[in-house]
Design an enzyme around this catalytic site. Structure first.
Site, mmCIF file in Angstrom:
data_model
loop_
_atom_site.group_PDB
_atom_site.id
_atom_site.type_symbol
_atom_site.label_atom_id
_atom_site.label_comp_id
_atom_site.label_asym_id
_atom_site.label_seq_id
_atom_site.Cartn_x
_atom_site.Cartn_y
_atom_site.Cartn_z
ATOM 1 N N ARG A 51 40.432 42.278 31.873
ATOM 2 C CA ARG A 51 40.438 41.454 33.074
ATOM 3 C C ARG A 51 40.228 42.324 34.310
ATOM 4 N NH1 ARG A 51 45.784 37.983 31.217
ATOM 5 N NH2 ARG A 51 44.989 37.515 29.151
ATOM 6 N N ASP A 53 39.868 43.583 37.989
ATOM 7 C CA ASP A 53 40.644 43.188 39.153
ATOM 8 C C ASP A 53 39.730 42.633 40.246
ATOM 9 O OD1 ASP A 53 43.014 42.849 40.436
ATOM 10 O OD2 ASP A 53 43.367 44.967 40.854
ATOM 11 N N ARG A 216 41.720 53.493 39.374
ATOM 12 C CA ARG A 216 41.745 53.639 40.830
ATOM 13 C C ARG A 216 42.872 54.567 41.278
ATOM 14 N NH1 ARG A 216 42.028 47.583 42.469
ATOM 15 N NH2 ARG A 216 42.261 48.459 44.570
#
Length: 263
Positions: A51, A53, A216
């Protein structure tokens, strides 16, 4: 008898609130489900390999879903691209054995993070890069990237927010995050390195799974190494603390791409 479908798609995640369907919000999963229903009359929820972001892009996301409609692959491929908005493109569509599942069958994934190093970021790529022209030590960043190779507990690089407990209960997946039933934060990284191409600084990472915001957060921490605020020698201790506050800031979503899913 129905068929089990696998589609590979690319998308610009800028205007979507991520992959996962959410009430009254634009998502890739929801938009894809609506397109499938318009074409076939069947209401299905495509399962993604992970999934992504909000704001994260994909060059080769994989989704699977069952359909009863007897439709040739080339017809479904063409019809989906007509029904979907230009920000989502289906690259391939094919039927798979019944046991195939886009997330559960995935073995590993590649991600890429792009940083634009020029003084002025051209507007036509601004949605797809993190514009950052700070002085950076690429050797220090690559030394840091090598520390992440192998199997580690990446708790220090997982998102820490008030919804984390509920996400764990619901098996919510991350940027991509494929847990495959795991309850720990141990993941194995097979490749991790920085390179340059023209005015882009590119990080590529290959692993068997990723935690929420993990890529990230890795990037944000390596940027601190590039600025001389930490060094590669600090990273084993940051990993060992299993504390999100020990690592660097989360890099912006727009520079991240799901590059490839391996089965």
């Amino acid at each position: 008898m129905g068929a089990n479908w696998k589609i590979t798609l690319a998308y610009d995640g800028t205007d979507f609130r991520g992959w996962q369907v959410q009430p009254n919000l634009p998502t890739v999963q929801g938009t894809l489900a609506e397109a499938i229903e318009r074409i076939t009359g069947e209401r299905v929820l495509p399962q993604g390999s992970g999934r992504t972001d909000a704001g994260v892009h994909a060059l080769a996301q994989v989704a699977s879903f069952p359909l009863d409609a007897p439709i040739p692959p080339e017809n479904l491929h063409r019809a989906l691209n007509r029904a979907l908005p230009p920000a989502i493109r289906v690259i391939t569509a094919k039927q798979m054995p019944e046991g195939f599942h886009a997330r559960h069958s995935a073995k590993s994934k590649w991600y890429e993070y792009r940083i634009y190093r020029g003084e002025l970021c051209p507007p036509w790529i601004a949605r797809y890069v993190y514009a950052l022209n700070w002085p950076l030590d690429l050797d220090a960043m690559n030394a840091s990237a090598e520390v992440f190779l192998g199997e580690h507990d990446f708790t220090s690089f997982a998102a820490s927010d008030p919804d984390a407990a509920q996400r764990a209960i619901e098996s919510w997946a991350d940027e991509d995050e494929d847990n495959r039933g795991r309850t720990d934060n141990v993941r194995e990284i097979y490749a991790s390195s920085w390179s340059t191409k023209d005015e882009l600084l590119i990080y590529r990472v290959h692993g068997n799974g990723f935690l929420h915001h993990m890529v990230r957060n890795l990037v944000g921490t390596m940027l601190e190494a590039g600025r001389g605020q930490i060094c590669a020698g600090d990273l084993p201790e940051i990993l060992a603390t299993r504390d999100r506050s020990a690592a660097g800031a989360t890099a912006p979503a727009q520079g991240l791409f799901l590059l490839r899913v391996n089965y």
